[in-house]
Design a protein around this motif. Sequence first.
Motif, PDB file in Angstrom:
ATOM      1  N   SER A  91      -3.712  35.901  19.721  1.00  0.00           N
ATOM      2  CA  SER A  91      -2.499  35.505  20.445  1.00  0.00           C
ATOM      3  C   SER A  91      -1.301  36.324  19.963  1.00  0.00           C
ATOM      4  CB  SER A  91      -2.227  34.012  20.248  1.00  0.00           C
ATOM      5  OG  SER A  91      -3.297  33.235  20.721  1.00  0.00           O
ATOM      6  N   LEU A  92      -1.208  36.549  18.646  1.00  0.00           N
ATOM      7  CA  LEU A  92      -0.108  37.332  18.092  1.00  0.00           C
ATOM      8  C   LEU A  92      -0.149  38.763  18.622  1.00  0.00           C
ATOM      9  CD1 LEU A  92       2.287  37.630  16.172  1.00  0.00           C
ATOM     10  CD2 LEU A  92       0.655  38.132  14.334  1.00  0.00           C
ATOM     11  N   LEU A  93      -1.332  39.367  18.675  1.00  0.00           N
ATOM     12  CA  LEU A  93      -1.466  40.725  19.193  1.00  0.00           C
ATOM     13  C   LEU A  93      -1.063  40.801  20.665  1.00  0.00           C
ATOM     14  CD1 LEU A  93      -4.818  41.844  17.503  1.00  0.00           C
ATOM     15  CD2 LEU A  93      -2.510  42.648  16.978  1.00  0.00           C
ATOM     16  N   VAL A  94      -1.451  39.786  21.450  1.00  0.00           N
ATOM     17  CA  VAL A  94      -1.090  39.752  22.874  1.00  0.00           C
ATOM     18  C   VAL A  94       0.424  39.676  23.029  1.00  0.00           C
ATOM     19  CG1 VAL A  94      -1.211  38.359  24.975  1.00  0.00           C
ATOM     20  CG2 VAL A  94      -3.274  38.753  23.626  1.00  0.00           C
ATOM     21  N   ILE A  95       1.064  38.841  22.221  1.00  0.00           N
ATOM     22  CA  ILE A  95       2.528  38.710  22.275  1.00  0.00           C
ATOM     23  C   ILE A  95       3.201  40.032  21.929  1.00  0.00           C
ATOM     24  CG2 ILE A  95       4.526  37.589  21.220  1.00  0.00           C
ATOM     25  CD1 ILE A  95       2.768  35.075  20.889  1.00  0.00           C
ATOM     26  N   ILE A  96       2.705  40.698  20.864  1.00  0.00           N
ATOM     27  CA  ILE A  96       3.284  41.980  20.451  1.00  0.00           C
ATOM     28  C   ILE A  96       3.148  43.018  21.567  1.00  0.00           C
ATOM     29  CG2 ILE A  96       3.040  43.927  18.851  1.00  0.00           C
ATOM     30  CD1 ILE A  96       2.243  41.870  16.707  1.00  0.00           C
ATOM     31  N   VAL A  97       1.963  43.066  22.195  1.00  0.00           N
ATOM     32  CA  VAL A  97       1.725  44.017  23.290  1.00  0.00           C
ATOM     33  C   VAL A  97       2.674  43.752  24.453  1.00  0.00           C
ATOM     34  CG1 VAL A  97       0.066  44.729  25.049  1.00  0.00           C
ATOM     35  CG2 VAL A  97      -0.659  44.511  22.676  1.00  0.00           C
ATOM     36  N   LEU A  98       2.865  42.474  24.799  1.00  0.00           N
ATOM     37  CA  LEU A  98       3.760  42.131  25.905  1.00  0.00           C
ATOM     38  C   LEU A  98       5.204  42.513  25.593  1.00  0.00           C
ATOM     39  CD1 LEU A  98       2.340  38.623  26.942  1.00  0.00           C
ATOM     40  CD2 LEU A  98       2.130  40.785  28.190  1.00  0.00           C
ATOM     41  N   VAL A  99       5.629  42.283  24.350  1.00  0.00           N
ATOM     42  CA  VAL A  99       6.992  42.663  23.951  1.00  0.00           C
ATOM     43  C   VAL A  99       7.181  44.170  24.043  1.00  0.00           C
ATOM     44  CG1 VAL A  99       8.619  42.725  22.024  1.00  0.00           C
ATOM     45  CG2 VAL A  99       7.354  40.622  22.508  1.00  0.00           C
ATOM     46  N   LEU A 100       6.211  44.917  23.525  1.00  0.00           N
ATOM     47  CA  LEU A 100       6.296  46.386  23.573  1.00  0.00           C
ATOM     48  C   LEU A 100       6.293  46.885  25.013  1.00  0.00           C
ATOM     49  CD1 LEU A 100       3.899  47.343  20.625  1.00  0.00           C
ATOM     50  CD2 LEU A 100       6.408  47.455  20.660  1.00  0.00           C
ATOM     51  N   LEU A 101       5.495  46.230  25.875  1.00  0.00           N
ATOM     52  CA  LEU A 101       5.456  46.619  27.286  1.00  0.00           C
ATOM     53  C   LEU A 101       6.813  46.379  27.948  1.00  0.00           C
ATOM     54  CD1 LEU A 101       3.798  47.611  29.695  1.00  0.00           C
ATOM     55  CD2 LEU A 101       3.110  45.234  30.106  1.00  0.00           C
ATOM     56  N   ALA A 102       7.444  45.258  27.625  1.00  0.00           N
ATOM     57  CA  ALA A 102       8.763  44.957  28.188  1.00  0.00           C
ATOM     58  C   ALA A 102       9.789  45.987  27.727  1.00  0.00           C
ATOM     59  CB  ALA A 102       9.191  43.545  27.780  1.00  0.00           C
ATOM     60  N   VAL A 103       9.746  46.355  26.437  1.00  0.00           N
ATOM     61  CA  VAL A 103      10.673  47.365  25.915  1.00  0.00           C
ATOM     62  C   VAL A 103      10.454  48.710  26.605  1.00  0.00           C
ATOM     63  CG1 VAL A 103      11.312  48.693  23.861  1.00  0.00           C
ATOM     64  CG2 VAL A 103      10.921  46.228  23.686  1.00  0.00           C
ATOM     65  N   ALA A 104       9.171  49.052  26.826  1.00  0.00           N
ATOM     66  CA  ALA A 104       8.855  50.329  27.485  1.00  0.00           C
ATOM     67  C   ALA A 104       9.389  50.353  28.911  1.00  0.00           C
ATOM     68  CB  ALA A 104       7.346  50.552  27.471  1.00  0.00           C
ATOM     69  N   LEU A 105       9.217  49.264  29.639  1.00  0.00           N
ATOM     70  CA  LEU A 105       9.719  49.192  31.014  1.00  0.00           C
ATOM     71  C   LEU A 105      11.237  49.301  31.043  1.00  0.00           C
ATOM     72  CD1 LEU A 105       7.425  46.374  32.488  1.00  0.00           C
ATOM     73  CD2 LEU A 105       7.348  48.823  33.020  1.00  0.00           C
ATOM     74  N   TRP A 106      11.894  48.665  30.085  1.00  0.00           N
ATOM     75  CA  TRP A 106      13.349  48.733  30.013  1.00  0.00           C
ATOM     76  C   TRP A 106      13.815  50.155  29.764  1.00  0.00           C
ATOM     77  CZ3 TRP A 106      16.586  49.288  25.459  1.00  0.00           C
ATOM     78  CH2 TRP A 106      17.950  49.138  25.746  1.00  0.00           C
ATOM     79  N   GLN A 107      13.140  50.856  28.873  1.00  0.00           N
ATOM     80  CA  GLN A 107      13.476  52.248  28.587  1.00  0.00           C
ATOM     81  C   GLN A 107      13.243  53.138  29.810  1.00  0.00           C
ATOM     82  OE1 GLN A 107      14.967  53.506  26.001  1.00  0.00           O
ATOM     83  NE2 GLN A 107      15.040  51.590  24.843  1.00  0.00           N
TER      84      GLN A 107
END
Length: 395
Positions: A3-19
């Motif tokens: 679950s922690l890895l999934v959360i980290i991946v989702l956060v990184l994906l959101a940051v990437a989309l924002w960039q």
Amino acid sequence: MTSLLVIIVLVLLAVALWQLTKIFDLTQVGSSSDDSQVASDNDNNIQGYIMFGFLAFIYIFTIYGLLKWGHLALHTPASEHGILVDSLMNITWVLIFAVQVITQGLLYWFSFKNRGNKDRKALFFADSNKLEAIWSIIPSVVLAVLILYGLYAWNNIMFVDKDEDVIEIELYAQQFKWTARYAGQDNTLGKANVRLIEGVNTLGVDMSDPNAQDDIVVTELHIPKGKKIHFKMRSQDVLHSAYMPHFRAQMNCVPGMVTEFAFIPTYTTAEYRELPFMVEKVSNINKIRAVKSAELVAKGGTALDPYTFDYLLLCNKICGASHYNMQMKVVVDSPADYKKWLSEKTTLAQDIKAAAAAEKPAEEVKASTTDSTAKDTVKAVIDTVKAVVAKVAMK
């Protein structure tokens, strides 16, 4: 960890989309774009159609939910007053659904109709007595009717005549189990207090009360069909809630006070199991359990037992870590079977006497062992003194 890895991946994906959006904005430098932040007619039209799409989504999903999961709701009530409760509930949800359809439809329609347009000016007026009267009087009348009908239903359900022939049963709640106490032949429950809890007397029944001498304590609730059952409820520790969904019965169990509820069962357990909807429901559940059992057996586990319907007494308040497991089986018998079952039970007074009798031999053995040990100790001391005296005399 997963679950922690999934959360980290989702956060990184959101940051990437924002960039990526920032990079896209930089690539538009020098182009003829509208950066005024003021909505155009085209923007307003798009927003209007999006709102209509959301309205369609609400209606479609609501209808889909009713068709898909509507059969999971409680079906035929197993008590006389259950028909009245279901009637009140059906009237309420039909009214709520009708109001939701009308108000949401008007909300989105007016939002679309009056969407922004540079060639149109908004109409403003301070107030409208007519509109104020409409949206104040109509809800007030509807709510008054619902409240009056609800009070009528509540009074009919809760009314117990003092001279009425009822069966008195106490439901005792504690983390995390239920215990039932029957009033016995005198149909009067004995007094009880948590300060009197000791040994077998787990409910704190006052055994000096004559009415308590025939009380019967059990962990499986049996009640007869067609007879009014008057439940009195107590809690030993925290706030619980006695919930019997198929009987449409629920009442809080509050520490320090006695609450009550009464109903008349209309189906025995065996009769309710034979109702067509219940036969189908049990069959569907067992199909799911069969698939799950096959998976468990393939992994070296134990297959699940087939499901059989039983009435249950549940706790409907989150009372602690094992709240989910706080339940007691409820069996509705025919009057004859109920009398037979109750006649086979021992009274609490008999249970206390039996427990005392079982403890007495153990205490006697302990006392006998203690006496024997003391005698052996004295004898050993005397023998030691004699030996010392003998040695002194020889010298």
